[in-house]
Motif scaffolding. Structure first.
Motif, short mmCIF file in Angstrom:
data_model
loop_
_atom_site.label_atom_id
_atom_site.label_comp_id
_atom_site.label_asym_id
_atom_site.label_seq_id
_atom_site.Cartn_x
_atom_site.Cartn_y
_atom_site.Cartn_z
N ASP A 8 1.02 -1.18 -0.10
CA ASP A 8 -0.18 0.14 0.09
C ASP A 8 0.82 1.32 0.05
O ASP A 8 0.64 2.17 -0.71
N TYR A 9 2.04 1.27 0.78
CA TYR A 9 2.98 2.35 0.83
C TYR A 9 3.45 2.44 -0.41
O TYR A 9 3.67 3.62 -1.10
N LYS A 10 4.05 1.45 -1.06
CA LYS A 10 4.49 1.35 -2.55
C LYS A 10 3.75 2.33 -3.48
O LYS A 10 4.01 2.88 -4.31
N ARG A 11 2.38 1.83 -3.52
CA ARG A 11 1.41 2.28 -4.34
C ARG A 11 1.19 3.67 -4.13
O ARG A 11 1.16 4.62 -5.02
N PHE A 12 1.20 4.29 -3.00
CA PHE A 12 0.84 5.51 -2.34
C PHE A 12 2.10 6.33 -2.94
O PHE A 12 2.01 7.57 -3.66
N VAL A 13 3.36 5.93 -2.88
CA VAL A 13 4.71 6.50 -3.43
C VAL A 13 4.62 6.78 -5.13
O VAL A 13 4.80 7.82 -5.73
N VAL A 14 4.25 5.40 -5.79
CA VAL A 14 4.03 5.59 -7.11
C VAL A 14 2.91 6.75 -7.51
O VAL A 14 3.09 7.53 -8.45
N PHE A 15 1.84 6.74 -6.94
CA PHE A 15 0.55 7.61 -6.82
C PHE A 15 1.03 9.06 -6.86
O PHE A 15 0.91 9.91 -7.82
N CYS A 16 1.83 9.19 -5.93
CA CYS A 16 2.38 10.80 -5.78
C CYS A 16 3.37 11.10 -6.89
O CYS A 16 3.33 12.22 -7.16
N LEU A 17 4.22 10.20 -7.13
CA LEU A 17 5.09 10.63 -8.22
C LEU A 17 4.44 10.87 -9.39
O LEU A 17 4.78 11.70 -10.24
N ALA A 18 3.43 9.82 -9.78
CA ALA A 18 2.61 9.97 -11.05
C ALA A 18 1.95 11.39 -11.07
O ALA A 18 1.75 12.23 -11.97
N SER A 19 1.34 11.66 -10.01
CA SER A 19 0.50 13.02 -9.56
C SER A 19 1.44 14.11 -9.90
O SER A 19 1.00 15.01 -10.64
N LEU A 20 2.67 14.06 -9.60
CA LEU A 20 3.70 15.11 -9.70
C LEU A 20 3.77 15.52 -11.18
O LEU A 20 3.84 16.63 -11.58
N ILE A 21 4.00 14.56 -11.99
CA ILE A 21 4.02 14.65 -13.41
C ILE A 21 2.81 15.25 -14.14
O ILE A 21 2.98 15.81 -14.95
N ILE A 22 1.74 14.74 -13.86
CA ILE A 22 0.56 15.13 -14.17
C ILE A 22 0.30 16.69 -14.05
O ILE A 22 -0.06 17.41 -14.82
N ILE A 23 0.64 17.01 -12.67
CA ILE A 23 0.30 18.50 -12.33
C ILE A 23 1.58 19.18 -13.17
O ILE A 23 0.94 20.30 -13.39
N ALA A 24 2.67 18.74 -13.04
CA ALA A 24 3.63 19.60 -13.82
C ALA A 24 3.48 19.71 -15.40
O ALA A 24 3.21 21.05 -15.88
N GLN A 25 2.93 18.65 -16.00
CA GLN A 25 2.77 18.94 -17.44
C GLN A 25 1.22 19.77 -17.71
O GLN A 25 1.16 20.46 -18.47
N THR A 26 0.61 19.49 -16.63
CA THR A 26 -0.76 20.46 -16.93
C THR A 26 -0.57 21.90 -16.50
O THR A 26 -1.01 22.86 -17.23
N ALA A 27 0.43 22.22 -15.59
CA ALA A 27 0.60 23.41 -15.37
C ALA A 27 1.48 24.36 -16.53
O ALA A 27 1.18 25.49 -16.97
N ILE A 28 2.15 23.28 -17.16
CA ILE A 28 2.86 23.90 -18.54
C ILE A 28 1.74 24.32 -19.68
O ILE A 28 2.03 25.31 -20.06
N PHE A 29 0.91 23.34 -19.68
CA PHE A 29 -0.29 23.81 -20.69
C PHE A 29 -1.08 24.95 -20.26
O PHE A 29 -1.30 25.54 -21.07
N ALA A 30 -1.36 25.11 -18.77
CA ALA A 30 -2.01 26.07 -18.46
C ALA A 30 -1.24 27.51 -18.91
O ALA A 30 -1.93 28.51 -19.02
N TYR A 31 0.02 27.47 -18.50
CA TYR A 31 1.08 28.60 -19.00
C TYR A 31 0.67 29.01 -20.44
O TYR A 31 0.54 30.04 -20.88
N VAL A 32 0.91 28.06 -21.23
CA VAL A 32 0.64 28.16 -22.70
C VAL A 32 -0.50 28.64 -23.08
O VAL A 32 -0.80 29.69 -23.96
N TRP A 33 -1.65 28.02 -22.43
CA TRP A 33 -2.98 28.37 -22.76
C TRP A 33 -3.33 29.68 -22.30
O TRP A 33 -3.83 30.67 -23.18
#
Length: 189
Positions: A8-33
């Motif tokens: 469960d902890y491993k899944r949580f760590v992977v979830f946090c890492l995945a959330s980080l890239i999704i948020i970063a890529q979305t933030a870049i799009f928001a800036y361009v938009w």
């Protein structure tokens, strides 16, 4: 920590890492938009319309990243994660550009999207190296003992040695060496 809690902890760590890239890529799009496209739209959105478009971008990106396996940070090799995330980024950006075209009712300059994609590739590389570093610090390579019988374990050992981040083969022992010697070797590993 028992096995279930550790997973469960491993899944949580992977979830946090995945959330980080999704948020970063979305933030870049928001800036361009906001910086390039929203002012060029013939009938611009109000605030909530912009937020919905950015949320749609995040959902499409998440869908493609999961579809191509780009969020499997601790399980796949770095190059496989990079290819998956690259394909997810290209697919998402192409679809989003066509969305922007439909909103505007005519084609806009695609160059800001191309530049955004290149910046996103750099962010993907940084994320892959950083997340792999974090993951490998939390979950070290497993020390393994290969117990083999009639078949030569060379191919298996070679295959597992290709993933030094996950497996560390310390020794091998033939089953014919006797139960007592095998049990001693197991206790060491």
């Amino acid at each position: 920590m028992n096995r279930s809690k550790r997973e469960d902890y491993k899944r949580f760590v992977v979830f946090c890492l995945a959330s980080l890239i999704i948020i970063a890529q979305t933030a870049i799009f928001a800036y361009v938009w906001y910086d390039f496209y929203s002012s060029l739209i013939l009938k611009p959105f109000w605030r909530k319309g912009n937020w919905v478009l950015i949320l749609i971008y995040a959902l499409i990106y998440l869908m493609f990243a999961k579809l191509y396996g780009g969020l499997k940070v601790g399980y796949l090799k770095r190059i496989d994660v990079f290819y998956s995330m690259t394909i997810a980024t290209i697919c998402t950006n192409v679809i989003t550009y066509f969305q922007i075209t439909l909103i505007n009712r005519w084609f806009l300059d695609p160059w800001p999207m191309v530049e955004m994609t290149l910046v996103q590739f750099v962010i993907i590389l940084i994320w892959i190296w950083g997340s792999r570093y974090i993951y490998s610090r939390i979950y070290r390579a497993r020390n393994l003992l290969v117990i083999y019988g009639d078949r030569d374990p060379g191919d298996l050992i070679q295959k597992m040695n290709s993933r030094k981040d996950k497996y560390d083969i310390k020794a091998s022992i033939h089953i014919d060496e006797g139960n007592e010697n095998v049990y001693k070797a197991i206790r060491k590993h």
